[in-house]
Scaffold this motif. Structure first.
Motif, PDB file in Angstrom:
ATOM      1  N   THR A  93       0.848  -1.186   0.000  1.00 21.34           N
ATOM      2  CA  THR A  93       0.000   0.000   0.000  1.00 21.34           C
ATOM      3  C   THR A  93       0.887   1.240   0.000  1.00 21.34           C
ATOM      4  O   THR A  93       2.107   1.142   0.017  1.00 21.34           O
ATOM      5  CB  THR A  93      -0.953  -0.032   1.225  1.00 21.34           C
ATOM      6  OG1 THR A  93      -1.847   1.077   1.136  1.00 21.34           O
ATOM      7  CG2 THR A  93      -0.189   0.052   2.533  1.00 21.34           C
ATOM      8  N   MET A  94       0.256   2.406  -0.063  1.00 16.54           N
ATOM      9  CA  MET A  94       0.948   3.689  -0.024  1.00 16.54           C
ATOM     10  C   MET A  94       2.029   3.801  -1.099  1.00 16.54           C
ATOM     11  O   MET A  94       3.094   4.365  -0.866  1.00 16.54           O
ATOM     12  CB  MET A  94       1.546   3.933   1.370  1.00 16.54           C
ATOM     13  CG  MET A  94       0.464   4.057   2.428  1.00 16.54           C
ATOM     14  SD  MET A  94       1.051   4.656   3.984  1.00 16.54           S
ATOM     15  CE  MET A  94       1.921   3.261   4.590  1.00 16.54           C
ATOM     16  N   GLY A  95       1.755   3.224  -2.248  1.00 14.57           N
ATOM     17  CA  GLY A  95       2.682   3.354  -3.353  1.00 14.57           C
ATOM     18  C   GLY A  95       3.905   2.458  -3.264  1.00 14.57           C
ATOM     19  O   GLY A  95       4.808   2.546  -4.098  1.00 14.57           O
TER      20      GLY A  95
ATOM     21  N   GLN B  89       7.625   9.689  -3.417  1.00 14.82           N
ATOM     22  CA  GLN B  89       6.677  10.686  -2.932  1.00 14.82           C
ATOM     23  C   GLN B  89       6.597  10.648  -1.394  1.00 14.82           C
ATOM     24  O   GLN B  89       6.725  11.658  -0.732  1.00 14.82           O
ATOM     25  CB  GLN B  89       5.339  10.344  -3.547  1.00 14.82           C
ATOM     26  CG  GLN B  89       4.321  11.409  -3.498  1.00 14.82           C
ATOM     27  CD  GLN B  89       3.107  10.948  -4.275  1.00 14.82           C
ATOM     28  OE1 GLN B  89       2.961   9.750  -4.569  1.00 14.82           O
ATOM     29  NE2 GLN B  89       2.255  11.875  -4.602  1.00 14.82           N
ATOM     30  N   THR B  90       6.317   9.471  -0.847  1.00 13.36           N
ATOM     31  CA  THR B  90       6.466   9.289   0.593  1.00 13.36           C
ATOM     32  C   THR B  90       7.717   8.425   0.742  1.00 13.36           C
ATOM     33  O   THR B  90       7.664   7.219   0.587  1.00 13.36           O
ATOM     34  CB  THR B  90       5.243   8.592   1.211  1.00 13.36           C
ATOM     35  OG1 THR B  90       4.939   7.433   0.446  1.00 13.36           O
ATOM     36  CG2 THR B  90       4.040   9.484   1.187  1.00 13.36           C
TER      37      THR B  90
ATOM     38  N   VAL C 143      -5.515   4.124  -2.244  1.00  9.33           N
ATOM     39  CA  VAL C 143      -4.632   4.105  -3.430  1.00  9.33           C
ATOM     40  C   VAL C 143      -5.440   4.329  -4.710  1.00  9.33           C
ATOM     41  O   VAL C 143      -4.888   4.708  -5.734  1.00  9.33           O
ATOM     42  CB  VAL C 143      -3.830   2.793  -3.590  1.00  9.33           C
ATOM     43  CG1 VAL C 143      -2.817   2.627  -2.496  1.00  9.33           C
ATOM     44  CG2 VAL C 143      -4.733   1.590  -3.670  1.00  9.33           C
TER      45      VAL C 143
ATOM     46  N   TRP D 137      -3.247   9.610  -5.034  1.00 11.42           N
ATOM     47  CA  TRP D 137      -2.164  10.371  -4.399  1.00 11.42           C
ATOM     48  C   TRP D 137      -0.800   9.754  -4.712  1.00 11.42           C
ATOM     49  O   TRP D 137       0.132  10.441  -5.090  1.00 11.42           O
ATOM     50  CB  TRP D 137      -2.395  10.481  -2.887  1.00 11.42           C
ATOM     51  CG  TRP D 137      -1.158  10.785  -2.088  1.00 11.42           C
ATOM     52  CD1 TRP D 137      -0.566   9.992  -1.166  1.00 11.42           C
ATOM     53  CD2 TRP D 137      -0.348  11.977  -2.148  1.00 11.42           C
ATOM     54  NE1 TRP D 137       0.548  10.594  -0.654  1.00 11.42           N
ATOM     55  CE2 TRP D 137       0.702  11.818  -1.239  1.00 11.42           C
ATOM     56  CE3 TRP D 137      -0.413  13.149  -2.900  1.00 11.42           C
ATOM     57  CZ2 TRP D 137       1.689  12.780  -1.048  1.00 11.42           C
ATOM     58  CZ3 TRP D 137       0.569  14.118  -2.710  1.00 11.42           C
ATOM     59  CH2 TRP D 137       1.597  13.934  -1.789  1.00 11.42           C
ATOM     60  N   TRP D 138      -0.688   8.443  -4.582  1.00  9.14           N
ATOM     61  CA  TRP D 138       0.616   7.823  -4.801  1.00  9.14           C
ATOM     62  C   TRP D 138       0.859   7.668  -6.297  1.00  9.14           C
ATOM     63  O   TRP D 138       0.191   6.886  -6.974  1.00  9.14           O
ATOM     64  CB  TRP D 138       0.710   6.478  -4.092  1.00  9.14           C
ATOM     65  CG  TRP D 138       0.796   6.676  -2.628  1.00  9.14           C
ATOM     66  CD1 TRP D 138       1.893   7.040  -1.904  1.00  9.14           C
ATOM     67  CD2 TRP D 138      -0.276   6.573  -1.684  1.00  9.14           C
ATOM     68  NE1 TRP D 138       1.568   7.165  -0.574  1.00  9.14           N
ATOM     69  CE2 TRP D 138       0.259   6.892  -0.409  1.00  9.14           C
ATOM     70  CE3 TRP D 138      -1.619   6.257  -1.786  1.00  9.14           C
ATOM     71  CZ2 TRP D 138      -0.507   6.883   0.740  1.00  9.14           C
ATOM     72  CZ3 TRP D 138      -2.389   6.258  -0.651  1.00  9.14           C
ATOM     73  CH2 TRP D 138      -1.827   6.570   0.595  1.00  9.14           C
ATOM     74  N   VAL D 139       1.818   8.433  -6.780  1.00  5.99           N
ATOM     75  CA  VAL D 139       2.097   8.460  -8.215  1.00  5.99           C
ATOM     76  C   VAL D 139       2.394   7.051  -8.718  1.00  5.99           C
ATOM     77  O   VAL D 139       1.960   6.653  -9.804  1.00  5.99           O
ATOM     78  CB  VAL D 139       3.284   9.401  -8.499  1.00  5.99           C
ATOM     79  CG1 VAL D 139       3.698   9.323  -9.948  1.00  5.99           C
ATOM     80  CG2 VAL D 139       2.911  10.835  -8.129  1.00  5.99           C
ATOM     81  N   GLN D 140       3.105   6.258  -7.877  1.00  5.94           N
ATOM     82  CA  GLN D 140       3.461   4.905  -8.296  1.00  5.94           C
ATOM     83  C   GLN D 140       2.205   4.072  -8.563  1.00  5.94           C
ATOM     84  O   GLN D 140       2.185   3.250  -9.470  1.00  5.94           O
ATOM     85  CB  GLN D 140       4.308   4.197  -7.230  1.00  5.94           C
ATOM     86  CG  GLN D 140       5.592   4.903  -6.873  1.00  5.94           C
ATOM     87  CD  GLN D 140       5.429   5.766  -5.625  1.00  5.94           C
ATOM     88  OE1 GLN D 140       4.552   6.626  -5.586  1.00  5.94           O
ATOM     89  NE2 GLN D 140       6.267   5.545  -4.633  1.00  5.94           N
ATOM     90  N   SER D 141       1.159   4.307  -7.747  1.00  7.40           N
ATOM     91  CA  SER D 141      -0.050   3.490  -7.900  1.00  7.40           C
ATOM     92  C   SER D 141      -0.771   3.814  -9.203  1.00  7.40           C
ATOM     93  O   SER D 141      -1.552   3.016  -9.703  1.00  7.40           O
ATOM     94  CB  SER D 141      -0.993   3.692  -6.715  1.00  7.40           C
ATOM     95  OG  SER D 141      -1.505   5.001  -6.709  1.00  7.40           O
TER      96      SER D 141
ATOM     97  N   GLN E 124       6.642  18.982  -3.489  1.00  5.76           N
ATOM     98  CA  GLN E 124       6.218  18.311  -2.253  1.00  5.76           C
ATOM     99  C   GLN E 124       6.320  19.234  -1.043  1.00  5.76           C
ATOM    100  O   GLN E 124       7.161  20.147  -1.021  1.00  5.76           O
ATOM    101  CB  GLN E 124       7.124  17.098  -1.991  1.00  5.76           C
ATOM    102  CG  GLN E 124       7.039  16.016  -3.028  1.00  5.76           C
ATOM    103  CD  GLN E 124       5.804  15.151  -2.874  1.00  5.76           C
ATOM    104  OE1 GLN E 124       5.282  14.999  -1.774  1.00  5.76           O
ATOM    105  NE2 GLN E 124       5.346  14.600  -3.984  1.00  5.76           N
TER     106      GLN E 124
END
Lengths: 229, 314
Positions: free
Chosen positions: A68-70, A101-102, B86, B90-94, B200
């Motif tokens: 999760t969270m990328g 990003q995080t 997700v 927000w999460w660019v990777q997702s 960011q």
């Protein structure tokens, strides 16, 4: 049989047996905590401690399957698939990924021993997850027999240990597809135990298991199931 | 308000929730205060919750807050909406996931069509338990449409939130300016510690750029991430205390280091809490547990809270 013995057999025993069963269930439940299931060996449990206490599981999942969270899905990551005892995982976790990003934190304080423990635990989780994923593959689309043969003799390096006219001769007649797939994916014991290490061959299969694509599995099954009859 | 006959018929058709949702919400003034410092929790801290959309999710959060004796929270959108956060981009990777576009569209459709009674019912459940959703944590990003931004502000109001805490970026903050004006609500920008991407929130300068965009922009200062980015949380709070809604209390090591149990990292938790206490800054302190443990999350949040209490007692 004395009256007391009869009491034991007919009154206490029916009461005790369910209690024992409940106790066994409780023991089974206790095998799981907030960091997932306890690992089957002391070494893997050390790795689980590194994984959990450094909060890897919050992003990558307690069993690697719910990233999760990328975060990267470590069951599919080519970097993890190519890693041996932390030679790739180690430098990456020590440096972190500050440009995400995080940002993934840097775990610069991990010792070499902790890196090895961590990497082996991640591989263990990956093998469980990949076995589950590939075992559940639908039978369609059918595999490509020629591609399976090419992989057997080439990228998979199966030929270095096996022969379709030798140890694998007739294997397609011996097992149904599901059994053959299970043996292909994990020919060793289904669960590791303390003091029992995988043989060299089993270890090689676990490595393959981490890196098979669904197409590889279907193609090999087509080759071994149909070809090696 | 006395329901009309039409209201009653509509309520019966919609089930019992609608009846409850239409009554005036009870006012709640519950606050958890330690030495004058208000505490709450970021619901991200509860890592072992049922999945998004599970009917037991909200009751579990409420039970956790009651167990901890914390009266208010900042609730993640993933704990309100029936899909994983997700899916909201927000999460660019997702966004690289092959089915992201479809799932994102489903999430948007849900947001645009869900009745506001959905949010009102959640608010009622918190308020009936003597609790409050103070902030709605939504990670605004460029995949939102304007209609979706509007609906999200309406949702926050129905939840009873004063405003938003948001992991977002400067380019999205510019897009949010007309929305905070229109809806008369604030957005508090939450930082991480990505020092590579200038879009960011990670440095004092990034916050100051956003604060200059609108008087309705504020800060949710994550003092752990701020420290991991080698910033000085105490100095920032001294300078900007009037624009900080809340802090996320966690302990990380400097140099992008990991989370650690409270008191074991480099984050000046004690100095920050005493600064807020001694100056009576109206900054809420929201616990955020993320250091990893074999124990249930609620036990670890209690340990975090106990640490803060000890600090404030000294």
């Amino acid at each position: 049989m004395t009256a007391m013995a009869r009491l034991c057999w007919f009154v206490l025993l029916p009461a005790v047996v369910p209690m024992l069963a409940i106790g066994a269930r409780l023991d089974a439940r206790q095998e799981r905590d907030a960091g997932g299931f306890k690992a089957p060996t002391v070494a893997l449990e050390r790795g689980r401690a590194v994984y959990v206490l450094n909060h890897c599981h919050f992003c990558h999942g307690v069993d690697l399957t719910r990233a999760t969270m990328g975060a990267a899905n470590l069951t599919q990551s080519p970097l993890v698939g190519a890693d041996e005892d932390g030679n790739i995982i180690g430098p990456l976790v020590k440096a972190g990924l500050p440009n995400l990003q995080t940002a993934m934190p840097s775990y610069a304080e991990l010792t070499p021993e902790e890196i090895v423990d961590l990497a082996r635990y991640v591989h263990f989780l990956r093998q469980q997850a990949r076995f589950k994923e590939l075992s559940a593959l639908a039978d369609t689309p059918a595999g490509d027999r020629a591609a399976g043969e090419a992989w057997f003799n080439g990228a998979g390096s199966c030929r270095s240990c096996h022969s379709p006219t030798g140890d694998l001769a007739g294997i397609g007649r011996k097992y149904d597809t599901a059994t053959l797939r299970g043996r292909l994916l994990r020919p060793g014991p289904t669960m590791l135990r303390e003091g029992v290490s995988p043989t060299t061959g089993q270890a090689a299969h676990l490595r393959l298991l981490e890196n098979y694509t669904p197409a590889n599995v279907r193609d090999l099954l087509a080759y071994l199931g149909e070809g090696a009859r | 308000m006395i329901p009309t006959r039409r209201d009653l018929l509509r309520a019966l058709a919609g089930g019992p929730l609608l009846l409850v949702a239409q009554r005036p919400a009870p006012m709640t003034s519950a606050v958890t205060s330690v030495s004058g410092v208000v505490f709450g929790v970021e619901t991200f801290s509860f890592h072992d919750l049922p999945p998004a959309g599970d009917p037991q999710l909200i009751p579990t959060i409420i039970r956790n807050l009651q167990t901890l004796g914390l009266a208010e929270c900042e609730i993640m959108s993933g704990h309100i909406e029936p899909f994983a956060s997700v899916m909201t981009g927000w999460w660019v990777q997702s966004r690289r996931s092959p089915d992201f576009a479809r799932r994102r569209e489903e999430a948007r459709e849900w947001r645009l069509t869900v009745p506001m009674t959905y949010y009102r019912d959640i608010r009622r459940r918190f308020e009936d338990a003597g609790l409050r959703i103070y902030l709605y944590n939504v990670n605004f990003n460029e995949t939102f449409t304007d209609a979706e931004r509007d609906r999200t502000f309406e949702a926050a109001r129905e939840l009873g939130a004063e405003g938003f805490s948001s992991s977002t970026v400067l380019s999205e903050a510019r897009r949010l300016v007309p929305f905070v004006q229109k809806h008369e609500m604030f957005v508090a920008m939450h930082n991480h510690n990505n020092l590579v991407d200038p879009d960011q929130f990670a440095t004092p300068a990034s916050f100051e750029t956003a604060l200059a965009m609108s008087p309705r922009f504020f800060v949710t200062l994550d003092i752990g991430h701020f420290t991991a980015g080698n910033n000085d949380a105490v100095a920032f709070i001294r300078q900007h205390h009037g624009r900080i809604v809340n802090i996320h209390v966690r302990d990380r090591k400097r140099n992008n280091g990991p989370n650690r149990p409270f008191g074991q990292g480099d984050t000046p938790i004690a100095d920050v809490l005493r600064l807020i206490r001694d100056n009576r800054y109206p900054i809420r302190c929201y616990l955020e547990y993320e250091y990893g443990s074999f124990r249930p999350s609620v036990d670890e949040v209690r340990t975090c809270f106990d640490y803060c209490k000890r600090v404030l007692a000294s």
